[in-house]
Enzyme design. Sequence first.
Site, PDB file in Angstrom:
ATOM      1  N   PHE A 137       0.869  -1.166   0.000  1.00 35.37           N
ATOM      2  CA  PHE A 137       0.000   0.000   0.000  1.00 35.37           C
ATOM      3  C   PHE A 137       0.911   1.221   0.000  1.00 35.37           C
ATOM      4  CE2 PHE A 137      -2.494   3.463   1.758  1.00 35.37           C
ATOM      5  CZ  PHE A 137      -3.451   3.508   0.765  1.00 35.37           C
ATOM      6  N   THR A 138       0.478   2.276  -0.690  1.00 33.48           N
ATOM      7  CA  THR A 138       1.334   3.439  -0.974  1.00 33.48           C
ATOM      8  C   THR A 138       2.040   3.983   0.276  1.00 33.48           C
ATOM      9  OG1 THR A 138      -0.661   4.782  -0.781  1.00 33.48           O
ATOM     10  CG2 THR A 138       0.007   4.135  -3.007  1.00 33.48           C
ATOM     11  N   ASP A 228      -2.583  -4.453   9.089  1.00 31.35           N
ATOM     12  CA  ASP A 228      -3.218  -3.185   8.710  1.00 31.35           C
ATOM     13  C   ASP A 228      -4.723  -3.439   8.833  1.00 31.35           C
ATOM     14  OD1 ASP A 228      -4.408  -1.038   7.518  1.00 31.35           O
ATOM     15  OD2 ASP A 228      -2.956  -0.867   5.896  1.00 31.35           O
ATOM     16  N   LYS A 271     -11.605   4.890   8.015  1.00 32.29           N
ATOM     17  CA  LYS A 271     -12.361   3.939   7.178  1.00 32.29           C
ATOM     18  C   LYS A 271     -13.349   3.163   8.067  1.00 32.29           C
ATOM     19  CE  LYS A 271      -8.649   4.753   4.390  1.00 32.29           C
ATOM     20  NZ  LYS A 271      -7.496   5.585   4.805  1.00 32.29           N
TER      21      LYS A 271
HETATM   22  C1  LIG Z   1      -5.040   0.007   3.536  1.00 31.24           C
HETATM   23  C2  LIG Z   1      -4.643   1.358   4.030  1.00 31.24           C
HETATM   24  N1  LIG Z   1      -3.674   1.459   4.936  1.00 31.24           N
HETATM   25  C3  LIG Z   1      -3.272   2.656   5.395  1.00 31.24           C
HETATM   26  C4  LIG Z   1      -3.827   3.839   4.948  1.00 31.24           C
HETATM   27  C5  LIG Z   1      -3.294   5.159   5.433  1.00 31.24           C
HETATM   28  O1  LIG Z   1      -4.185   5.788   6.259  1.00 31.24           O
HETATM   29  P1  LIG Z   1      -4.417   7.371   6.335  1.00 31.24           P
HETATM   30  O2  LIG Z   1      -4.918   7.835   5.013  1.00 31.24           O
HETATM   31  O3  LIG Z   1      -5.409   7.529   7.444  1.00 31.24           O
HETATM   32  O4  LIG Z   1      -3.099   8.004   6.670  1.00 31.24           O
HETATM   33  C6  LIG Z   1      -4.860   3.771   4.010  1.00 31.24           C
HETATM   34  C7  LIG Z   1      -5.463   5.015   3.495  1.00 31.24           C
HETATM   35  O5  LIG Z   1      -6.004   5.121   2.447  1.00 31.24           O
HETATM   36  C8  LIG Z   1      -5.273   2.497   3.527  1.00 31.24           C
HETATM   37  O6  LIG Z   1      -6.246   2.372   2.612  1.00 31.24           O
END
Ligand SMILES: Cc1ncc(COP(=O)(O)O)c(C=O)c1O
Length: 475
Positions: A137-138, A228, A271
């Site tokens: 994930f990014t 996560d 989320k």
């Molecule tokens: C799977 C996942 N992990 C971590 C994050 C990071 O969270 P945040 O945007 O609250 O910093 C996201 C956010 O889109 C996500 O979709």
Amino acid sequence: MSKNRPQTMGQQYGRRSWAEPWKIKMVEPISNVSAEARQNALVEAGYNTFLLRSADVYIDLLTDSGTSAMSDRQWAGIMLGDEAYAGSRNFYHLEEAIQDVYGYQYVVPTHQGRGAEHLISQAAIRPGQYVPGNMYFTTTRLHQELAGGTFIDVVIDEAHDPQNQHPFKGNVDLDKLQALIDEVGADQVAYLSLAGTVNMAGGQPVSMANVKALRALCSSHHIPIYLDATRMVENCFFIQEREEGYSDKPIEAILREFCSLTDGAWMSAKKDNLVNIGGWLAINDEKIFDRARNLVVVYEGLHTYGGMSGRDMEALAIGIRESIDDHHVRSRVEQVRYLGDLLTAWEIPIVQPIGGHAIFLDAKRFYPHIDQDQFPAQVLAAQLYLDSGVRSMERGIVSAGRDPETGNHRFPALELTRLTIPRRVYTQAHMDVVAESVLAVFENREKTNGLSMVFEPQYLRFFQARFEPLSSSQK
Ligand SMILES: Cc1ncc(COP(=O)(O)O)c(C=O)c1O
């Protein structure tokens, strides 16, 4: 009754219909802007939907992050904010909710998910170590890299194939994980980074059987598993729906069982947890907790607020408990599926099976004539906005970024445009409008050209990059 009578979606699928377990008490007016204004707004935004103003958007499916509607109980909780710098009573409510619902022992609050990713990466990775995970994930991968780690994708191959119908495409391939351990040695593996569901694969779940097998493998090598948990409640819905032995278990019990097989979790509370801002890290290992609790005061705020106000923590504590209601989770996932079922019936290419939080349009099959380095998923997000004011986001080559060693684009197998459904916000009629817009763009697909990137920031480029259309002769 006549054979041509209209049918509800439930009737079309031979079942009784579901409905949301709430009624609407307050509304936020929205309206569309003209086609000309959309064209101007898109040019101004450099063809990047992240750079549009929300006033120029009609139906906003950019993300499900921080876009949920809070309940009357959560809003009432906002009034109970204890804004003490230290030891706010709302922190203790939050801590208790996380301990009760997720089952971890120690809690560190953060301002949002990436704050928690930062802390766990700094606390648990030694420079030079590897971090295997079920697809990147990014922000997660970036924090792992900034802590000196190297992310290794160990998700099953099926996850990279948008048409594969595997029911648990988020599963880790145990052979890939074992091969990494054999190659680098268990001591060089910081932890297993496990996401439920897997966002970049299309919101695909991990099975209970998989996490049980992972627990056994990782324990035998003393490798911790950190989860996560951002969309873990949705993951549990799929376990309840698809995995033998779970159909009678409530989401709450499935969540506790799954988390008990891991050593801790980080969370984007924006989320599943139904708040507009917030995050947390929760772990069982006291040493890692001590490190994270010390770091939080450097980067986020004191360890009893971590960047949130007291009222935010109260709304979050209530949201955590609401998020595990079976009727809520079902209606949330079924709404996503409603949209996906329409597009599937119209033979529009989307990632299958339909995931938990979004419909992912398969831009490679949508625009087979646009090369991946001309950003087909970015093009598709732009075209949807132009057609109807619906905002979506790119999850393909732009999101994947560049390889830190070679500096070249990473070319992910999945080139997707995400229509992300906020929780408790839009109705079935909104989904119909979105579906018709996707169809209109699909019908015009052959006339559409690629984009070139004219500005590229160093980190997480998808948020701020700018693009210009290529003319037909530059194709
Ligand atoms: C799977 C996942 N992990 C971590 C994050 C990071 O969270 P945040 O945007 O609250 O910093 C996201 C956010 O889109 C996500 O979709």
